[in-house]
Design an enzyme around this catalytic site. Structure first.
Site, PDB file in Angstrom:
ATOM      1  N   ASP A 144      14.175   0.338 -10.193  1.00  0.00           N
ATOM      2  CA  ASP A 144      13.152   1.288 -10.627  1.00  0.00           C
ATOM      3  C   ASP A 144      11.909   1.225  -9.744  1.00  0.00           C
ATOM      4  OD1 ASP A 144      12.015   3.110 -12.744  1.00  0.00           O
ATOM      5  OD2 ASP A 144      10.624   1.434 -12.972  1.00  0.00           O
TER       6      ASP A 144
ATOM      7  N   GLU B  24      15.493   3.878  -6.736  1.00  0.00           N
ATOM      8  CA  GLU B  24      14.778   5.033  -7.295  1.00  0.00           C
ATOM      9  C   GLU B  24      13.450   5.103  -6.545  1.00  0.00           C
ATOM     10  OE1 GLU B  24      11.887   7.159  -9.486  1.00  0.00           O
ATOM     11  OE2 GLU B  24      11.940   5.013  -9.932  1.00  0.00           O
TER      12      GLU B  24
END
Length: 638
Positions: A312, A365
């Site tokens: 993330d 990401e």
């Protein structure tokens, strides 16, 4: 001080931990049921280098921590204590006395299980007893390359996919039945779970973690999670986790000022603060933090057989100024804004993961334009093997929100992505981030009338599925969830009772099936030779036509996307070969909620040059429609 060997610790393990080279530190830090001499019990070990004293407080001593004072293990900063007679299931915390004399009650950073929120104690757990039955899956993964295989990921938030009642969740084991059956039926290849590491606030969706080694107790026990992963593998489904090494929450029982000093977040508060999320960044330059985080990535693959991690917020890790006001800006030693410690950490993370698990998926990401994210570290890259294509997603959602009459002025939004489609190994994400916080659902983003929204979503999904790159769809998108995602409620499954949503679900299932069956749609996702434009410049009609090619010369598909509301009875399209072309999918079929009643299943190319090709064919092209044709043979049969 205590001698490491006397309590079953290895001085080498501790040395490696202190130097950032321990990649299995969960095997000796935390609470471990062991036999020491003739006694069974639990050895507790915790890193707290600046603590004045550390004690173990728990259900076994009536939370009277003075009964169990830990001892320092040399100069390692680690404190340890063996307590005989303690069994699995006991709950505990560490009581740390800071240099200033304050008392802190902390959860174990290496706890394998935690109490269900709002309680915050750690739970003594044995993770070694589960018997795995996924050997066939593991062997299969070793034989396949993810770059040349289909990857269709179903992104899931376990707390809202389906629930029994308010805050009454399905367990991991129940998910192994209900969710897995659905995923297999729909034709997905992987499940990606929003973070399941322990977290105090439901509304953070797991992105603000306190227990990096604890699978959240909201959905059951660690063994039940193992059952879930095992059953997924037995049915040919990979399991990915959202993993959040970029920041952690500030709750008192967590990592913040763990021993009274910033050992996890670092001393520079400007660099540590993440004001956008109200969290703290890890100190990626500290060696013990590197051991903690890299070990955690390995832990999920080693202990839970997870197939990969979606890392993330990479952009926030590598940019010291990311979403920070000027007064919080810091600079690296070269005067730049790049977080050189985070960059080195990410490279080392990927090198280590692929050393132990060469077939793992490490997915970035990353919303930045940082180059070579999916290039090997020896070539100067970050070392991931896939990256989310946020540019494609943003351009396409912006384009689909336009009135069709305006699209001819913004044709570049649907074509620009092919300028960089092969610069990285991409995944095309239609994720949870796009359907929350007032952004509307995917169906809600589409322009036009109620009926046109469904037509446009079918068209959009068709282009998404045939565009180069692997695929990810957030739950509910497959039937056109109309409302935004509501994290505290179940998905609106009742919508499937309505014809328009039921037919959308049928279409997505058919599209998924076509994707799996047509190797040209995934064999060369990362290869420019797998894509060719036939007509890229038709902005006036808002139509694009292209080829997807497989590894075999005769393996290709012709894709047409009509983003306008115009209906063409006889649309001519150039094709590269003589022969027959079979209509594989038409998003405007009545069965999917469209209007087409009859269209020839097989078309024969004519020797009429068109669009730079030696042959062409004519077909009906409905408005707001996606069509895919498969080449079947070179000329007529003899």
């Amino acid at each position: 001080m205590v001698n490491a060997a006397s309590i079953g610790l290895s001085t080498r393990d501790l040395y490696l931990f202190n130097n950032g080279n321990s990649f299995h530190s969960y095997r000796f830090l935390g609470a471990h049921p062991i036999r020491l001499g003739d006694e069974k019990g639990v050895r507790f070990s915790v890193w707290a280098p600046q603590a004045k004293s550390v004690r173990v407080s728990g259900s076994f001593n009536e939370w009277q921590s003075d009964k169990h004072v830990m001892e320092k293990v040399g100069e390692t900063g680690v404190w340890s204590l063996f307590i005989p007679g303690i069994r699995v299931g006991a709950i505990y915390k560490y009581e740390l006395e800071t240099a200033s004399g304050d008392r802190l009650l902390k959860s174990d950073p290496y706890a394998f299980q935690s109490e269900r929120r709002p309680r915050t104690a750690s739970v003594v757990t044995d993770l070694s007893s589960y018997h795995w039955n996924d050997r066939a899956w593991q062997l299969h993964q070793q034989e396949e390359s993810p770059y040349h295989e289909p990857m269709l990921i179903y992104e899931v938030h376990l707390g809202s996919w389906r629930v029994k009642g308010k805050e009454i969740f399905l367990t991991y084991e129940e998910m192994a039945d209900q969710l897995l059956d659905y995923v297999v039926e729909m034709g997905y290849t992987h499940i990606e779970l929003l973070p399941i590491t322990e977290h105090p606030l439901d509304q953070s969706w797991g992105y603000q973690t306190t227990g990096y080694y604890s699978a959240t107790s909201r959905y059951g026990t660690p063994e039940q999670l193992m059952i879930f992963v095992d059953r997924c593998h037995q049915r040919g489904i990979g399991v990915l986790l959202d993993w959040v090494p970029g920041h952690f929450c500030k709750d008192d029982h967590g990592l913040r000022l763990f021993d009274g000093t910033p050992i996890y977040e670092g001393a520079d508060w400007k660099r540590a603060e993440k004001p956008l999320w109200g969290t703290l960044a890890f100190d990626f330059g500290r060696t013990e933090v590197q051991s903690f985080l890299i070990s955690n990535a390995i832990f999920w693959m080693d202990v839970f057989h997870i197939d990969g991690l979606r890392v993330d917020a990479v952009a926030s890790m590598i940019d010291l100024h990311f979403d920070k006001a000027p007064e919080l800006h810091t600079y690296n030693k070269f005067g730049g804004r790049e977080n050189t410690d985070a960059i080195r950490f990410l490279k080392r993370l990927n090198e280590t993961v692929f050393h132990y698990y060469p077939d793992a998926l490490m997915i970035a990401e990353d919303s930045s334009a940082w180059p070579a994210v999916t290039s090997p570290t020896y070539m100067g890259g970050l070392g991931f093997n896939f990256k989310w294509n946020m540019g494609w997603m943003n351009d396409m959602l912006r384009y689909m929100a336009l009135d069709p009459n305006e699209r001819r002025h913004h044709h570049q939004l649907i074509t620009f992505s092919l300028m960089y489609a092969f610069s990285e190994n991409f995944i095309l994400p239609l994720s949870h981030d796009e359907v929350v916080h007032g952004k509307r659902s995917l169906l809600g983003k589409m322009s036009g009338t109620y009926e046109q929204k469904f037509a446009q979503l079918r068209l959009f999904y068709g282009y998404w599925m045939t565009h180069p790159g692997k695929k990810l769809l957030f739950m509910g998108g497959e039937w056109g969830q109309f409302d935004e995602w509501k994290d505290a409620e179940s998905l609106d499954w009742q919508l499937l009772e309505y014809e328009s949503h039921g037919r959308m679900n049928d279409y997505v299932k058919a599209l998924n099936t076509v994707y799996a069956d047509r190797s040209a749609l995934w064999e060369r996702d990362c290869d420019p030779g797998g894509f060719e434009w036939i007509d890229v410049h038709n902005a006036a009609q808002s139509i694009i036509v292209f080829l997807r090619r497989g590894l075999e010369p005769d393996c290709f598909n012709v894709v047409l996307c009509n983003f306008s509301t115009q209906h063409y009875e006889n649309y001519r399209v150039g094709v590269p070969e003589a022969g027959m072309y079979r209509l594989v999918l038409n998003s405007d079929e009545q069965a999917f909620g469209g209007h087409t009643t009859l269209m020839p299943e097989v078309l024969t190319a004519e020797a009429v040059p068109w669009q730079g090709r030696a042959y062409s064919l004519t077909l009906e092209l409905p408005p707001l429609a996606f069509l895919m044709l498969a080449y079947e043979e070179k000329g007529p049969k003899k």
